[in-house]
Design a protein around this motif. Sequence first.
Motif, PDB file in Angstrom:
ATOM      1  N   ASP A 116      71.258  20.594  32.819  1.00  8.70           N
ATOM      2  CA  ASP A 116      69.765  20.792  34.008  1.00  8.70           C
ATOM      3  C   ASP A 116      70.638  20.571  35.636  1.00  8.70           C
ATOM      4  O   ASP A 116      69.848  22.319  35.666  1.00  8.70           O
ATOM      5  N   GLY A 117      71.742  20.850  36.049  1.00  4.90           N
ATOM      6  CA  GLY A 117      72.138  20.751  37.104  1.00  4.90           C
ATOM      7  C   GLY A 117      72.442  22.271  37.573  1.00  4.90           C
ATOM      8  O   GLY A 117      71.809  22.651  38.539  1.00  4.90           O
ATOM      9  N   VAL A 118      73.089  22.714  36.381  1.00  2.00           N
ATOM     10  CA  VAL A 118      74.127  23.814  36.325  1.00  2.00           C
ATOM     11  C   VAL A 118      72.757  24.756  36.792  1.00  2.00           C
ATOM     12  O   VAL A 118      72.606  25.620  37.436  1.00  2.00           O
ATOM     13  N   TYR A 119      71.718  24.524  35.568  1.00  2.00           N
ATOM     14  CA  TYR A 119      70.679  25.850  35.853  1.00  2.00           C
ATOM     15  C   TYR A 119      69.744  26.013  36.421  1.00  2.00           C
ATOM     16  O   TYR A 119      69.259  26.809  36.499  1.00  2.00           O
ATOM     17  N   GLN A 120      69.511  24.535  37.163  1.00  2.00           N
ATOM     18  CA  GLN A 120      69.432  24.837  39.024  1.00  2.00           C
ATOM     19  C   GLN A 120      70.210  25.457  39.301  1.00  2.00           C
ATOM     20  O   GLN A 120      68.927  26.121  40.123  1.00  2.00           O
ATOM     21  N   LEU A 121      71.190  25.276  39.679  1.00  2.00           N
ATOM     22  CA  LEU A 121      71.905  26.143  40.612  1.00  2.00           C
ATOM     23  C   LEU A 121      71.062  27.839  39.949  1.00  2.00           C
ATOM     24  O   LEU A 121      71.718  28.769  40.615  1.00  2.00           O
ATOM     25  N   LEU A 122      71.492  27.712  39.125  1.00  2.00           N
ATOM     26  CA  LEU A 122      71.376  29.495  38.313  1.00  2.00           C
ATOM     27  C   LEU A 122      70.157  29.931  38.859  1.00  2.00           C
ATOM     28  O   LEU A 122      70.072  30.878  39.242  1.00  2.00           O
ATOM     29  N   TYR A 123      69.021  29.249  38.759  1.00  2.00           N
ATOM     30  CA  TYR A 123      68.063  30.122  39.486  1.00  2.00           C
ATOM     31  C   TYR A 123      67.676  30.118  40.715  1.00  2.00           C
ATOM     32  O   TYR A 123      67.009  31.142  41.157  1.00  2.00           O
ATOM     33  N   GLY A 380      70.463  20.662  42.487  1.00  2.00           N
ATOM     34  CA  GLY A 380      71.215  21.099  41.297  1.00  2.00           C
ATOM     35  C   GLY A 380      72.156  20.473  40.972  1.00  2.00           C
ATOM     36  O   GLY A 380      73.054  19.597  39.625  1.00  2.00           O
ATOM     37  N   ILE A 381      73.867  20.759  41.848  1.00  2.00           N
ATOM     38  CA  ILE A 381      74.793  20.607  42.216  1.00  2.00           C
ATOM     39  C   ILE A 381      75.235  18.952  42.340  1.00  2.00           C
ATOM     40  O   ILE A 381      76.119  18.424  41.706  1.00  2.00           O
TER      41      ILE A 381
END
Length: 533
Positions: A116-123, A380-381
């Motif tokens: 979830d944190g990585v995809y929040q970063l990507l978003y 996210g990170i």
Amino acid sequence: MPAARVEYIAPWWVVWVHSVPHLGLRLQPVDSTFRPRDESYQESLLFLGLVAAVGLGLNLVLLAAYLVCVCCCRQDDAAQTKRPRSCCVTWTAVVAALICCAAVGVGFYGNSEANDGVYQLLYALDNANHTFSGIDVLVSGTTQKMKVDLEQHLARLGEIFAARGDYLQTLKFLQQTAGSIIAQIAGVPVWTEVTEELTELANQTSSVEYYRWLSYLLLFVLDLVLCLLACLGLAKRSRCLLASMLCCGVLALLFSWTSLAADAAAAVGTSDFCAAPDTFILNITEGQVRPEVTQYYLYCSQSASSPFQQALTVFQRSLTAMQIQVAGLLQFAVPRFPTAEKDLLGIQLLLNSSESGLHQLTALLDCRGLHKDYLDALAGICYDGLEGLLYLGLFSLLAALAFSIMICLGPGAWKHCATRDRDYDDIDDDDPFNPQARRIATHNPPRGQLRSFCSYSSGLGSQGSLHPAQTISNAPVSEYMNQAALFGGNPRYENVPLIGRGSPPPTYSPSMRATYLSVADEHLRHYGNEFPG
């Protein structure tokens, strides 16, 4: 004035992990500032992986020493300690299975949090890329309109107004104002290079995250399968299952320590970034973007003015002045030069579209949008991502503990299985109550011995001829037949109780034989007294 943004505050686990000592391969202290391209900093992260490798080596050495000690030690009285050792093995296996299940549960949660944190970063990176791309499109579009489209209209109008010097002065003013607009928007940074780097970073992060998530998912499945194999092997006392579990358990132990090394290095590096993210971003954008622009987006304070405010103000005033001049030409020059109306209307439409683009550019250049994306990326990170890495590290430790316990149980479980085989070897092969003998007897019944050994009718008939008044209940017969059929036996062989039928029971032990003979003698005395002659 208060800040317009929600301040980023590093969570406690960032501070805790960031305080881990950073040592090089030669055990010299290394600065904990996040510098991923610095060799000494890379060595400090590699050192954490080597520490996990040392932990794996110590774990394997201790397991080997324990197994050697267990295999070399022999107990004098194995029969007395068989039941306590069996219970100890069983309960220890249950504890190891519970630890393994808890580890997998923690791992699933940590893997989900990190994902979830990585995809929040990507978003957040995707939103920032859209903003940067929009700024570049608006700036390039406005420059194209002022340099090319406006120049074409002004050139044609210059031919039309060649006889009127005042109108030519107005056209020259429009041309100079357009040049001023171009000069002002040239101060807006070009984000093309930044956009390309962010796109590449997002693609690489997405690919690495997919394989990381999939690898941990397969590791969770492997741990659960090994836990199931251990339980089945102990329940069925299967040496094959236990051997497979022990071999794969060593492999799972290796995977657990490897994942711990990767999690530790990733967690420490992430905490170093999260401890001072602004400093790192200022350093990497130093040669691409002006420092005041970077600080404007990183801090986004209402007390700080926008570095683009002056350029945007001049842009707006220049457009307003140009629109006034074009409106005057439409009012006074078109009645005398009707052919100029088309170009003047084209310039007016161009200025209106430029004003609309100016409003969009002002909104995109405002710090609030990009700063929100920056805070989302940090959340996210530093929150979900780092928290997930810590849970994955806990999973690795618990999994290593569980499989170490399972490997230590190997010799005891192996002896437990061997005890079962010795118990079955002590049973007579001709015993009809032996499960193996019953299965053999079901397929190959000894028909020649049915009358002499298992026939109830012959014995009952002989007794009935001597005692015609005696009544015998068949209830125990049917009950015994049902029980024999239920447990896989053949009811034809054992259709009555053993006592009182006149045939010897199966050979178990001298004590059972003596019991049978005593009961048989009592029956003979009873029947002998009732019928003396």
